[in-house]
Each structure stands twice: as structure tokens, then as C-alpha cells.
Design an enzyme around this catalytic site. Structure first.
Site, PDB file in Angstrom:
ATOM      1  N   SER A 120       0.773  -1.221   0.017  1.00  0.00           N
ATOM      2  CA  SER A 120      -0.194   0.007   0.177  1.00  0.00           C
ATOM      3  C   SER A 120       1.035   1.403   0.014  1.00  0.00           C
ATOM      4  CB  SER A 120      -1.001  -0.045   1.221  1.00  0.00           C
ATOM      5  OG  SER A 120      -1.557   1.195   1.438  1.00  0.00           O
TER       6      SER A 120
ATOM      7  N   TYR B 297      -2.565   0.266   9.858  1.00  0.00           N
ATOM      8  CA  TYR B 297      -2.522  -0.233   8.682  1.00  0.00           C
ATOM      9  C   TYR B 297      -1.284  -0.275   7.704  1.00  0.00           C
ATOM     10  CZ  TYR B 297      -3.970  -0.984   3.694  1.00  0.00           C
ATOM     11  OH  TYR B 297      -3.908  -1.236   2.280  1.00  0.00           O
TER      12      TYR B 297
ATOM     13  N   LYS C  44       1.715  -3.084   6.588  1.00  0.00           N
ATOM     14  CA  LYS C  44       1.937  -3.303   5.079  1.00  0.00           C
ATOM     15  C   LYS C  44       3.451  -3.594   5.083  1.00  0.00           C
ATOM     16  CE  LYS C  44      -1.864  -4.452   3.238  1.00  0.00           C
ATOM     17  NZ  LYS C  44      -2.047  -5.620   2.259  1.00  0.00           N
TER      18      LYS C  44
END
Length: 322
Positions: free
Chosen positions: A117, A141, A145
């Protein structure tokens, strides 16, 4: 022989499955349907319902379907929500990836394309992000990643795992009316749901340091993204060299305000969006170069912004029966 697509019942995953099928490559899907939909998986594609946290299930699926490689898309994908749910995010995205890699090692599956991402960059202090831009994730998040990328690199050094990570930016549009983005957090679904319900769409944050005060992002079409996965898988199959990571960026930024105006134009619904507060974990601007991916993965923007909006709107209306 087949490729396993984790999260293959999701919006992006089901497009990836379709892209593999279009190239004559067999796939098998593993998905726990926490956010995916069984109906998104094309007819005839083997489907295994289960979690990537279940190593035994993954090993059985890989053995039974003669899996040679994995496209790993399953995970918890909401940057803003991850700030409130960090432990859940790490369990799904870090523990899940480690479990998957363990199952791959146990079954001697030696190649993987990883869904990473743009969130790994946080808020970059450069106009155009490259793969070498410093990583400063601003949400659990984004951190998860980046850890996923590290896990692949470490496993590659330890076992010879062939891998590449594709850093996604804002994925929109649809390659088929059969699949739409149902996310309760992504911009396009939020805008479309509001319009279909007769409500006014909302912009979260109009005080960012950008030309119109709204977030600036790369918006890329999901079908273009899916094709890049097939290109990466083919190179891994052929043991051709690949970079460890690629940005799937457009090189051009579009603001949320500009998206709203394009939606009004495409749908024919005249509206002025409401203004709300910023969402936690949302950086002001991320625009990236896709030069490396263009060189190695035939990556390019094949769809205009108008086509992205129109295809997404058509799929969403088809889903609602309009």
C-alpha cells in the site's frame, strides 16, 4: 498448476482472478468472506472459505489444487479504522501473512505477489513518490503493510522465496458490472451510496495543504491493477528478475474535490458536497511515479478519470438493480 488468490472474493481480488483467467492461468480462491462476497468469484473457480490465520487450511488448499504461487490480497485494509483497531489490524495483516508464508514453505510454494500500500509512505515530503522515498506510515494499517514487505524479504533470504510487493494507491472503477466496491470506507462507494439514497456526499477534510484543501491521491483503475498482478506472476513463473517493490501510481494527482465534480458530471446528479472533519490516518497528498512498474510489468493508466467514475457507477447501479 494454479495460483492461489487470498482475498479473491473481494473487490480487487475478484478482478485479479478474472485477469488470471483471461490469460489462461488457473486460480483458486481463499477468502473468509468478512468483506468479500461469494458471488464475486467467477463460476468455475475453486473456492475455499476460510481465514489466512488457519495454516492447516492453507496447506490443504495449496496441496489439493497444485498451487505454484500466491497473490496475497487478504487483510484488513482500512487505514482510518486501524487507528482504533490496531491489534486486529496486526493480527490480520502481520500474523496472517506470516501464517501464509509458513504454509507456503511447508508445501514448497516458492513465489508470491504481495498486496502492499501507499500507506507505507505516510505523508511524503516530495511531489512524486518513488520506491526509494522514505517510509513513514501514519497508521497501524500502513505499518502492517511495511512489515509484510519485510517478512517477504526475510523469507526470500532464508528460503529463496521469489517475491514482489505492489504498492497500491487509490483503486477505483470496475472491469465488469458483476463486481463493485462495497467498502463502507472508500470514497467512491460512500459517494454513490449517498446519491442513491438521496443524500448529499461528504468530503472528510477541506483544510489540507493542497490547492483546493482536499486530499490529493493517485486514482488507478482496478482492471489495470489486476493486469499488473498477472504480469508479476508471469515473471515469477519464468524466474525473471523483479524489483522487491513497485509503485502502481499514475504520476498525476486528483483531489477529492475534483472527484466530486467528475461524479456529478458522469451521473448527471447536481450536488455540492458537505464538509466534514479529517479522518485519522489520512495524509494530505500521495502521488507516485509508476516508471519501474511500466518498465517491468507493462503498467500504464489505460482508463481516464471519467472512465473510472463511469465504470464504478455502472457496477454500483447494477448491484442495486437500477
Amino acid at each position: 498448476m494454479s495460483w492461489l488468490v487470498t482475498g479473491g472474493a473481494g473487490y480487487i481480488g475478484s478482478h485479479v482472478v478474472r485477469a488470471f483467467r483471461a490469460q489462461g492461468i488457473d486460480t483458486v480462491v481463499v477468502d473468509d468472506l468478512s468483506s468479500g462476497r461469494r458471488a464475486f468469484v467467477p463460476e468455475g473457480v475453486p473456492f475455499v472459505e476460510g481465514s489466512i490465520l488457519d495454516g492447516s487450511l492453507l496447506e490443504r488448499a495449496m496441496a489439493e489444487h497444485d498451487v505454484v504461487g500466491v497473490v496475497h490480497l487478504a487483510g484488513f485494509k482500512y487505514a482510518g479504522v486501524s487507528v482504533q483497531r490496531p491489534l486486529h489490524t496486526y493480527q490480520q495483516n502481520v500474523t496472517g501473512t506470516a501464517t501464509l508464508l509458513g504454509a507456503m514453505e511447508a508445501t514448497r510454494v516458492d513465489r508470491i505477489v504481495f498486496s502492499s500500500s501507499a500507506a507505507v509512505y505516510g505523508t511524503p515530503d516530495v511531489d512524486l513518490v518513488t520506491e526509494d522515498t522514505p517510509k513513514h506510515p501514519e497508521s497501524p494499517y500502513g505499518e502492517s503493510k511495511l512489515i509484510g514487505e519485510w517478512l517477504l524479504a526475510d523469507q526470500g533470504r532464508a528460503t529463496g522465496l521469489r517475491h514482489t510487493s505492489l504498492r497500491y494507491f487509490n483503486v477505483v472503477g470496475s472491469g465488469t458490472d458483476e463486481v463493485f466496491d462495497p467498502s463502507p470506507h472508500n470514497l467512491f462507494p460512500l459517494v454513490f451510496d449517498a446519491l442513491l439514497a438521496g443524500r448529499t456526499p461528504r468530503i472528510n477534510g477541506v483544510d489540507y495543504p493542497t490547492p483546493d484543501g482536499t486530499c490529493v491521491r493517485d486514482y488507478i483503475h482496478v482492471a489495470d491493477l489486476a493486469d499488473a498482478h498477472v504480469a508479476a506472476a508471469r515473471r515469477l513463473d519464468a524466474a525473471e528478475p523483479l524489483e522487491a517493490v513497485y509503485n502502481l501510481g499514475s504520476g498525476d494527482g486528483v483531489s477529492v474535490g475534483e472527484i466530486m465534480r467528475e461524479v456529478a458530471e458522469v451521473t448527471g446528479i447536481d450536488f455540492r458536497p458537505e464538509h466534514g472533519p479529517r479522518r485519522e490516518g489520512d495524509p494530505a497528498r500521495i502521488v507516485a511515479s509508476g516508471e519501474l512498474a511500466a518498465r517491468d510489468l507493462d503498467w500504464r493508466m489505460r482508463h481516464s478519470l471519467s472512465e473510472m467514475v463511469a465504470s464504478a457507477w455502472a457496477a454500483r447501479r447494477a448491484a442495486s438493480g437500477d
